[in-house]
Enzyme design. Structure first.
Site: not given
Ligand code: UD1
Ligand code: CA
Length: 436
Positions: A7, A9, A13, A20, A99, A401, A418
């Site tokens: 969680a 990220g 967006r 998020k 998450g 009333a 009243r």
């Molecule tokens: C990842 C997978 C991919 C899969 C996709 C599904 C890897 C390398 N790739 O892609 O194969 O198809 O998910 O959605 O694992 N997060 C962290 N710390 C970080 C990076 C990410 O906590 O350093 C968390 C993000 O908040 C998110 C989740 O991990 O909840 C996935 O990260 P996101 O960047 O969305 O996925 P991808 O790396 O694109």
């Protein structure tokens, strides 16, 4: 079992100051849905990897059974799970959840856990008509060999339609062996958790893949549009469950349950009702259109609405009628009593067979403190009455009333406050003076 929930990220967006994973689905942060699912699976340890907006997330989800691992900076999913390792039981396998993937079902995860048999990794994968952006599941002779990310894939790999949902389980001792050695020599310069699949296969392990029963279980949320879409799916699922249990819904697409709604036999719920917190509706009750009901108990055969609001602490007995633009808060209303139009009943104890006239208001608040109003059985309250609490209306009393009741009304009597009506004989309306 350990559960690690990623969680960290940013969720740029969402275009919001709220992290998020705290955006709600059915009134509850999406991350809390995932934590609850982990609990349902009986996870011994739940570790949330957090980063952006971290302290706010920790405060919102604080619980004895949740530990927190900070990931800063965010160098990829492999790096994220690495931060959690010190908190995990190395003897138990680790399930990785996201998450921002809130609707994953415990039943699906139980199948994933089962195929992994605790000694190999296992993946949750789906086939997508448009796999763009996801990691692809590479197989040889039908067996999973590795995962390749979109940005690292060649044309043949990009044509694969089986994708990684991101959810996987792996033996923790193996993660301890593999994660510190992951490289980031890839298109994104990240430490990929997905690289553990190739490592496992290299050690001779068989990596099984399981599919979820429904595509929505593995859908992630990155935008307000996706948040709204998953909210609708979740609400539809709740509506289906209610109907399975025998509740009649005028329209399963127009009910919102943000909490726990328990219904008895032959309950009818009309359109556009919102249920929050813990709500119980007993046998034969009817909820008419456009009601908001929050932490309340609705007794058997009650009729609530249209346009009624039941706030926390409301307990309605049998056959109580609460009509349009009536608000009830922290009050009990006993059997066969009615407040059918335009009233506020707050901090009150209302007996049986009471009639509360239109425009009646309990003045429960003096600007500093709140006080109770007691209305005993068989009371009739005339329209436009104010009950200035603390005050008691005795059994069988009638209030005229327009009364402003500031002291107790004795039982069985008519009480009113009243000015007596008067007619001034021969009175003439003023007329406008002519200007000279
Ligand atoms: C990842 C997978 C991919 C899969 C996709 C599904 C890897 C390398 N790739 O892609 O194969 O198809 O998910 O959605 O694992 N997060 C962290 N710390 C970080 C990076 C990410 O906590 O350093 C968390 C993000 O908040 C998110 C989740 O991990 O909840 C996935 O990260 P996101 O960047 O969305 O996925 P991808 O790396 O694109
Ligand atoms: Ca008045």
């Amino acid at each position: 079992m350990n559960v690690v929930i990623l969680a960290a990220g940013k969720g740029k967006r969402m275009r919001s100051d709220l992290p998020k994973v705290l955006h709600p689905i059915a009134g509850k942060p999406m991350l809390a849905h995932v934590v609850d699912t982990a609990r349902k699976l009986g996870a011994a340890r739940i570790c949330v990897v957090y980063g952006h907006g971290g302290e706010q997330v920790r405060e919102a989800l604080a619980a004895d059974d949740v530990v927190w691992a900070k990931q800063e900076p965010q160098l990829g999913t492999g790096h994220a799970v690495l931060q959690a390792l010190p908190h995990l039981d190395p003897a138990a396998p680790t399930l990785v959840l996201y998450g921002d993937v809130p609707l994953i079902r415990a039943e699906t995860l139980a199948r994933l856990i089962k195929v992994s048999r605790s000694d190999t990794p296992a993946l949750l994968t789906v086939r997508l008509p448009n796999p763009h952006g996801y990691g692809r599941i590479v197989r040889a002779d039908g067996k999973v060999t590795r995962i390749v990310e979109e940005k690292d894939a060649d044309d043949a790999e990009r044509a694969i339609d089986e994708v990684n949902t991101g959810i996987l389980i792996a033996p923790t001792a193996a993660l301890v062996r593999w994660l510190p050695g992951l490289g980031n020599n890839n298109a994104q310069g990240e430490y990929y958790l997905t690289d553990v699949v190739g490592l496992a296969v290299g050690e001779g392990m068989v990596v099984e893949a399981v599919h979820p029963d429904h595509a929505w279980e593995v859908e992630g949320i990155n935008s307000k549009a996706q948040l709204a879409a998953l909210e609708r799916i979740h609400q539809r699922n709740i509506a289906e469950r209610l109907m399975d249990e025998g509740v009649t819904l005028a329209d399963p697409n127009r009910i919102d349950v943000r909490g726990e709604l328990t219904c008895g036999h032959d309950v009818f719920i009309d359109v556009n009702c919102v249920f929050e917190g813990k709500v119980t509706i007993a046998d034969g009750a009817r909820i008419l259109p456009n009601c908001v009901i929050h932490d309340a108990v609705v007794g058997p055969k009650c009729i609530v609405g249209p346009f009624a609001r039941l706030r926390p602490g409301t307990v309605l007995g049998t056959d109580v009628h609460i009509g349009n633009f009536v608000e009830v808060k922290n009050s009990s209303v006993a059997a066969h009593s009615k407040a059918n139009h335009l009233a506020y009943v707050g901090d009150a104890t209302v007996g049986s067979r009471v009639n509360i006239g239109a425009g009646t208001i309990t003045c429960n608040y003096d600007g500093a403190n709140k006080f109770r109003t007691v209305i005993e059985d068989d009371v009739f309250i005339g329209s436009d009455t104010q009950l200035v609490a603390p005050v008691t209306v005795g059994k069988g009393a009638t209030l005229g009333a327009g009364t402003t009741l500031t002291s107790n009304a004795p039982p069985g009597e008519l009480t009113l406050s009243r000015a007596r009506q008067a007619t001034i004989p021969g009175w003439v309306r003023p007329v406008k003076k002519k200007k000279d």
